[in-house]
Enzyme design. Structure first.
Site, PDB file in Angstrom:
ATOM      1  N   CYS A 205      -1.609  -1.187  -4.098  1.00  0.00           N
ATOM      2  CA  CYS A 205      -3.048  -1.418  -4.024  1.00  0.00           C
ATOM      3  C   CYS A 205      -3.736  -1.175  -5.384  1.00  0.00           C
ATOM      4  O   CYS A 205      -3.541  -1.957  -6.301  1.00  0.00           O
ATOM      5  CB  CYS A 205      -3.652  -0.582  -2.901  1.00  0.00           C
ATOM      6  SG  CYS A 205      -5.182  -1.292  -2.307  1.00  0.00           S
TER       7      CYS A 205
ATOM      8  N   HIS B 263      -0.658  -0.674   1.605  1.00  0.00           N
ATOM      9  CA  HIS B 263      -0.276   0.745   1.494  1.00  0.00           C
ATOM     10  C   HIS B 263       0.997   1.028   2.297  1.00  0.00           C
ATOM     11  O   HIS B 263       0.896   1.420   3.463  1.00  0.00           O
ATOM     12  CB  HIS B 263      -1.408   1.625   2.033  1.00  0.00           C
ATOM     13  CG  HIS B 263      -2.561   1.765   1.112  1.00  0.00           C
ATOM     14  ND1 HIS B 263      -2.726   2.848   0.275  1.00  0.00           N
ATOM     15  CD2 HIS B 263      -3.608   0.961   0.885  1.00  0.00           C
ATOM     16  CE1 HIS B 263      -3.841   2.694  -0.420  1.00  0.00           C
ATOM     17  NE2 HIS B 263      -4.401   1.564  -0.072  1.00  0.00           N
TER      18      HIS B 263
ATOM     19  N   GLU C  82       2.867   3.472   2.235  1.00  0.00           N
ATOM     20  CA  GLU C  82       3.010   4.905   2.530  1.00  0.00           C
ATOM     21  C   GLU C  82       2.236   5.305   3.787  1.00  0.00           C
ATOM     22  O   GLU C  82       2.372   6.424   4.265  1.00  0.00           O
ATOM     23  CB  GLU C  82       2.553   5.740   1.306  1.00  0.00           C
ATOM     24  CG  GLU C  82       1.056   5.898   1.115  1.00  0.00           C
ATOM     25  CD  GLU C  82       0.336   4.661   0.547  1.00  0.00           C
ATOM     26  OE1 GLU C  82       0.933   3.576   0.492  1.00  0.00           O
ATOM     27  OE2 GLU C  82      -0.857   4.797   0.193  1.00  0.00           O
TER      28      GLU C  82
HETATM   29  N1  GLN Z   1     -10.611  -1.484  -4.020  1.00  0.00           N
HETATM   30  C1  GLN Z   1      -9.807  -0.611  -4.804  1.00  0.00           C
HETATM   31  C2  GLN Z   1      -9.846  -0.998  -6.283  1.00  0.00           C
HETATM   32  O1  GLN Z   1     -10.402  -1.979  -6.644  1.00  0.00           O
HETATM   33  C3  GLN Z   1      -8.360  -0.590  -4.324  1.00  0.00           C
HETATM   34  C4  GLN Z   1      -8.312  -0.011  -2.930  1.00  0.00           C
HETATM   35  C5  GLN Z   1      -7.042   0.704  -2.578  1.00  0.00           C
HETATM   36  O2  GLN Z   1      -6.272   1.158  -3.432  1.00  0.00           O
HETATM   37  N2  GLN Z   1      -6.856   0.909  -1.298  1.00  0.00           N
HETATM   38  O3  GLN Z   1      -9.322  -0.293  -7.077  1.00  0.00           O
END
Ligand code: GLN
Length: 190
Positions: free
Chosen positions: A79, A169, A171
């Site tokens: 992410c 994610h 995890e």
């Molecule tokens: N929206 C976050 C970003 O732009 C990422 C979100 C996440 O890691 N769950 O960094």
């Protein structure tokens, strides 16, 4: 086997727990001197990429992490971690670590779909529970980047050399197979 987990912000504890359950030792990276330790792999967790990027700069950790990855340190990015790794961020002038030759789009699913669950195929692993939280997707990739997963035509998982990056994610879904793949196929082979 020792795996460093970037621990300046975000969901790093959940990664540590999965790694420890799989028998790996973990090391939190909170400041530049933590990078002096020996480790065999690196996790870049989810969280807020703008905050993580700012902290990596302020703590003088960005260059050393970039160099280690360029020199072949296996990395699993999830992410916000994917956003940190990307060479380009759509609509933004800056990038952060920038070792993964892809363009990512942040907060890519709009307000309605800020967070969602999806069960989809990850190449080499099978059907996998994917938790998306204000997630990015990958808009475009360079030659040599292998697509591992896509949702509704949008790329959400890639591997490029020793870098594995997913928009969701792994995890949080209670399934350890992506971490296991990382440890067995990317870290142990080194
Ligand atoms: N929206 C976050 C970003 O732009 C990422 C979100 C996440 O890691 N769950 O960094």
């Amino acid at each position: 086997m020792k795996i460093a987990v970037l621990a300046v912000q975000g969901a790093f504890e959940e990664h540590e727990k999965v790694l420890q359950e799989l028998g790996a030792e973990t090391l939190q990276l909170r400041k530049a001197s933590d990078l002096d330790h020996d480790f065999d792999g690196l996790i870049l967790p989810g969280g807020e990429s703008t905050v993580q990027g700012k902290l990596l700069r302020e703590l003088s950790m960005m260059g050393a992490i970039r160099d280690r990855i360029k020199n072949g340190l296996p990395v699993l990015a999830t992410c916000a971690g994917l956003i940190l790794l990307a060479e380009k961020i759509a609509g933004e002038a800056v990038h952060h670590i920038g070792t993964l030759p892809v363009t990512v789009k942040r907060n890519a699913y709009g307000r309605q779909l800020g967070s969602f669950h999806y069960e989809g195929i990850v190449q080499g692993i099978g059907i996998f529970p994917m938790e998306f939280i204000r997630a990015p997707y990958i808009e475009s990739i360079a030659d040599g980047v292998k697509i591992l997963a896509a949702v509704n035509g949008h790329i959400v998982g890639v591997q490029y050399q020793d870098q594995l990056a997913v928009a969701f994610h792994p995890e949080l879904g209670g399934d350890q197979r992506i971490h296991k793949y990382f440890l067995e196929r990317m870290v142990s082979k080194n």
